[in-house]
Design an enzyme around this catalytic site. Structure first.
Site, mmCIF file in Angstrom:
data_model
loop_
_atom_site.group_PDB
_atom_site.id
_atom_site.type_symbol
_atom_site.label_atom_id
_atom_site.label_comp_id
_atom_site.label_asym_id
_atom_site.label_seq_id
_atom_site.Cartn_x
_atom_site.Cartn_y
_atom_site.Cartn_z
ATOM 1 N N CYS C 163 18.889 -5.756 22.328
ATOM 2 C CA CYS C 163 19.033 -7.210 22.262
ATOM 3 C C CYS C 163 19.837 -7.687 21.062
ATOM 4 C CB CYS C 163 17.656 -7.854 22.259
ATOM 5 S SG CYS C 163 16.616 -7.160 23.538
ATOM 6 N N HIS C 296 15.353 -15.703 17.271
ATOM 7 C CA HIS C 296 15.407 -14.794 18.419
ATOM 8 C C HIS C 296 14.457 -15.349 19.491
ATOM 9 C CE1 HIS C 296 16.230 -11.212 20.611
ATOM 10 N NE2 HIS C 296 15.030 -10.714 20.503
ATOM 11 N N HIS C 331 16.853 -14.707 28.321
ATOM 12 C CA HIS C 331 17.250 -13.717 27.319
ATOM 13 C C HIS C 331 18.404 -12.924 27.910
ATOM 14 C CE1 HIS C 331 17.509 -10.935 24.222
ATOM 15 N NE2 HIS C 331 16.279 -10.467 24.154
#
Lengths: 355, 87, 401
Positions: C163, C296, C331
């Protein structure tokens, strides 16, 4: 751009007996299946049993080679951990794809998903070494390892004292099958030791994990220094010549200064002309190829670099691994590496004996 | 199936699922904690054990927090499975 | 050390828009891109919300100016749409006029096509038969095709650190510029929704069946998204030489590893703290200089607890306004760092803080809550976080120029 980069220690797991062995006396390992598989050491003692039980081949090879390299270099915590892998942990990715099918997207084990992540090996190394510093993973096919090396060179020149650099890939039956659809392998089964004599479309597959501990200072016993690298994408024959000449000029080298050309020649008639062209630009320079030893894979160049560094360090070659009649140089001070990946990705690396 | 037989079966399944190579069923105490101290399992193992319950006993545990309670020990797993089968 | 690095162009495609302007409009009007997948064949279709780009591959190919989508993975097509906008935005007609690199990021390359054809590809009866799809899975494939299509050939590479991938792509590009290897780098990432990833995160039991709720006590996991985003980075001297318009400056960045667990962050956010602290320090700033944090904020149980703790440790009682934009875009994994870096550029340009959607209840372990409404404020420096599997943490500081 010039870099200060010394190989302090290194470790290779490969189809040859390279892990903690004396490569100058180990017999050549061969195959006639067109798939050279890595010789797996016993991982007990290298990797804690509680970690080992879940790990696939790529992870085990990567973590073991990395740990051993750090142990030999006497540096537990390098300033950066950087790897390249073309394919990551294929076994895990394949198993997860198949499990999705088998279990119809229900009741899936997360382990394979987690481990198929390309940075899984990097994470494991950091975890095992409790290393909280710079950590990066490159996944760019035949330049995965070279990209990682470039990042390592940048880190060293920006002031990191030590960088752990690695390249790893595994071969699986599924992947072998898949890449047969790109015409990557020879149709006929050949003996790996005779790879270069079998000039025909395609080559043989291989795998391995190779790690280097690099330093920006020579230290006590550096194996060799990495002087520079040049990467090319789909070069024309003219561009390849020019790039080689420029690379030699940048390092103030005449072709005659090079003791050995270590090439990725792999018996693939589709791209043989690139290797021929480089060899012709370096007339009279002995050339040896590392692909009959490790097979073709995305990060095979890391094995070539490792082998060249071993030869420079020892001042000799494991001659028993090469065909009879191979011409070896008298001295191993300057080695030029050249590898290309299916005609698209090309790399030169210059390696010298550290003074 | 008796709870004793179920516990034996569970131990074999746990060893296989988690690839606990040097462990035999007899090494796992019924009441020893599976996580942390006991077998030294971690959060990923707990997800794998939930998959084991789903694949072998058709028991779906959605909430990881609930899973943690069920997966305390082989005893708690066996009791939970039997309770589900009766329910 | 080295030259200053400026952002001179941005381009993106996500579930909330085919370009930067559409993304901005959705952010300003609090319209989420979460919904049901039309393109992924999965049993989770009506259960797990995703933020999908609502264009077929054929449509994406047309948007990218290609005659058809043959030989291009969805990952590549998304990337092409975004990178072309970034180059246009930077006023670059020919990337080869100066040494330009592409640093791309992806987590699973052409998995969309691979998972569709896997059992044909591995059928022994068909060994040796030529199939173009055989090359798509390699992560390098999408980068190379993107580079070839927009004519970038000086340097091309691909990063995959889960990520945090595209945040690391931006960092590598910036470092190559600072160390004199390139004068321009186009950096970012591309990610297509796949059955592989949806099932992967679902097997970790950290996907929410409702729209994700970052930093909320009732949060129960993430929602996946797809998209691509690229930023054009240029050296100060190139910017001056060609009179380029500067959108913002990349003043700080840090990559650290948590060394705690394969997938979970440490409970106290040690890695997040280190990444944020080092990025701020590199920018020659102190925590008080930051006016907005694009966190995040995946809305998993562990991320938000860990990241929140790290915020409190770094900023003490004065945590600046922060929000997660994941409820808008989902995401987007490898693309997330670049998507959110562009949101940071927009926050600076528009002088706004974007809202953290779906928040209602403060987390019991934290003293802070996210910014829940659009807020106008003077923004000089934005901190952007991307944390990933393998303990790979990255923070960027993007500053007003």
């Amino acid at each position: 751009m010039k870099f200060q980069c010394y190989i302090q220690s290194s470790c290779a797991i490969s189809p040859q007996h390279t892990f903690q062995q004396d490569i100058f006396s180990e017999a050549l390992q061969t195959t006639d299946t067109n798939m050279l598989q890595a010789w797996q050491p016993s991982y007990a003692g290298l990797i804690p049993p509680n970690s080992l039980r879940r790990m696939s081949k790529a992870l085990k090879m990567g973590l073991a080679a990395a740990s051993q390299c750090l142990a030999e270099g006497g540096i537990a915590n390098p300033g950066a951990i950087i790897t390249g892998t073309g394919k990551g942990s294929l076994q895990d990715m394949e198993k997860f794809i198949k499990d999705i099918q088998t279990y119809h997207e229900t009741a899936l084990n997360p382990t394979q998903f987690i481990q198929s992540t390309f940075n899984a090996v990097n994470g494991l190394i950091a975890l095992q070494q409790q290393n909280t510093q710079y950590n990066n993973t490159f996944v760019h096919r035949g330049l995965s390892f070279e990209s990682a090396l470039l990042d390592a060179l940048l880190q060293l020149s920006a002031g990191k004292h030590h960088v752990l650099l690695g390249g790893f890939d595994e071969v699986t039956p599924d992947q072998f099958q898949i890449k047969s659809h790109s015409g990557w392998w020879k149709q006929e089964k050949i003996h790996s030791a005779a790879l270069l004599q079998h000039l025909s479309p395609g080559t043989i597959a291989g795998e391995g994990a190779v790690f280097f501990l690099l330093a920006n200072q020579p230290g006590d016993h550096p194996a060799a220094s990495i002087e520079g690298m040049k990467l090319l994408h789909k070069p024309s024959s003219h561009k390849l010549d020019t790039a080689l000449q420029q690379f030699l000029d940048e390092h103030a080298l005449q072709p005659g200064h090079i003791d050995l050309l270590m090439s990725g020649r792999n018996g693939d008639s589709n791209y043989q002309h690139f290797y021929d062209q480089v060899a012709q630009a370096l007339p009279g320079i002995p050339e040896v190829s590392f692909k009959p030893l490790c097979g073709e894979y995305d990060t095979a160049h890391a094995f070539g670099l490792w082998l060249a560094a071993q030869m420079i360090k020892a001042g000799k070659a494991p001659q028993q691994w090469f065909p009879a009649g191979t011409v070896f140089p008298k001295a191993y001070r300057t080695v030029l590496l050249y590898n290309q990946y299916y005609g698209e990705q090309h790399a030169f690396i210059l390696l010298k004996k550290a003074l | 199936m008796t709870i004793e037989a179920l516990k034996q079966q569970l131990k074999e399944q746990i060893i296989e699922a988690l690839n606990l190579q040097d462990t035999r069923p007899a090494d796992i105490d019924d009441n020893a904690p599976l996580f942390g101290e006991g077998l030294g399992l971690d959060s990923i193992d707990s997800l794998e054990l939930m998959v084991l319950l789903e694949r072998n006993y058709q028991i779906k545990v959605e909430d990881p927090r609930e899973g943690r309670k069920i997966l305390q020990s082989v005893q708690s797993m066996a009791e939970f499975i039997l309770a589900q089968q009766l329910a | 050390m080295g030259e200053r690095v400026f952002i001179t162009g941005v381009g993106m495609i996500t579930a909330i828009g085919d370009d930067v302007q559409q993304n901005l409009e959705h952010l300003l009007t609090a319209r989420s891109g979460l919904g049901v997948t039309d393109y992924v064949d999965t049993i989770h279709r009506n259960i797990l919300p995703v933020a999908e780009v609502k264009h077929s591959d054929v449509e994406l190919a047309a948007m990218a100016g290609l005659p058809d989508n043959k030989g291009y993975s969805r990952t590549t097509l998304l990337g092409l749409v975004a990178i072309q906008e970034a180059l246009r935005n930077a006023g670059i007609a020919d990337p080869q006029e100066v040494p330009t690199g592409l640093v791309n990021a992806t987590t699973v390359g052409g998995m969309v096509e691979t998972e569709r054809h896997y059992f044909t590809l591995t059928d022994p009866a068909r060994e040796g038969e030529m199939m173009p799809v055989a090359d798509l899975l390699d992560c390098g494939d999408c980068s190379q095709r993107i580079a070839d299509t927009v004519h970038i050939d000086e340097f091309v590479t691909t990063i995959s650190t889960a990520c945090s991938s595209s945040a690391n792509a931006l960092m590598l590009g910036a470092r190559m510029i600072k160390q004199g290897l390139l004068s321009r780098a186009v950096c970012g990432g591309t990610e297509a929704l796949t059955r592989f990833t949806i099932n992967g995160f679902n097997s970790l039991k950290n996907t929410d069946r409702q729209p994700c709720r970052p930093f909320d006590q009732q949060r129960n996991g993430l929602n996946l998204g797809e998209g691509a985003a690229y930023l054009v980075l240029e050296s100060e001297s190139l910017v001056q030489q060609r009179g380029a318009t500067v959108l913002a400056e990349l003043t700080g960045y840090a990559n650290t590893n948590e060394a705690f667990h394969a997938t979970s962050p440490s409970p106290e956010g040690d890695g997040a703290l280190a990444a944020m602290g080092e990025a701020i320090e590199m920018g020659g700033l102190t925590p008080q200089d930051v006016q907005y944090i694009n966190v995040h904020g995946t809305a998993t149980l562990t991320n938000d607890a860990s990241e929140g703790k790290a915020l409190q440790r770094l900023f003490g009682k004065a945590v600046p306004p922060f929000s997660s934009t994941k409820p808008f875009t989902g995401h987007t994994l490898a693309a997330a760092g670049a998507v959110e870096a562009i949101f940071a550029v927009l926050a600076i340009r528009e002088q706004v803080i974007f809202p953290n959607l779906n928040f209602s209840e403060k987390m019991e372990e934290l003293d802070i809550i996210p910014q829940t409404t659009l807020r106008h404020a003077p923004i000089q420096h934005v901190l952007s976080n991307s944390f990933g599997f393998g303990g790979n943490n990255a923070s960027l500081v993007i500053s007003k120029f």
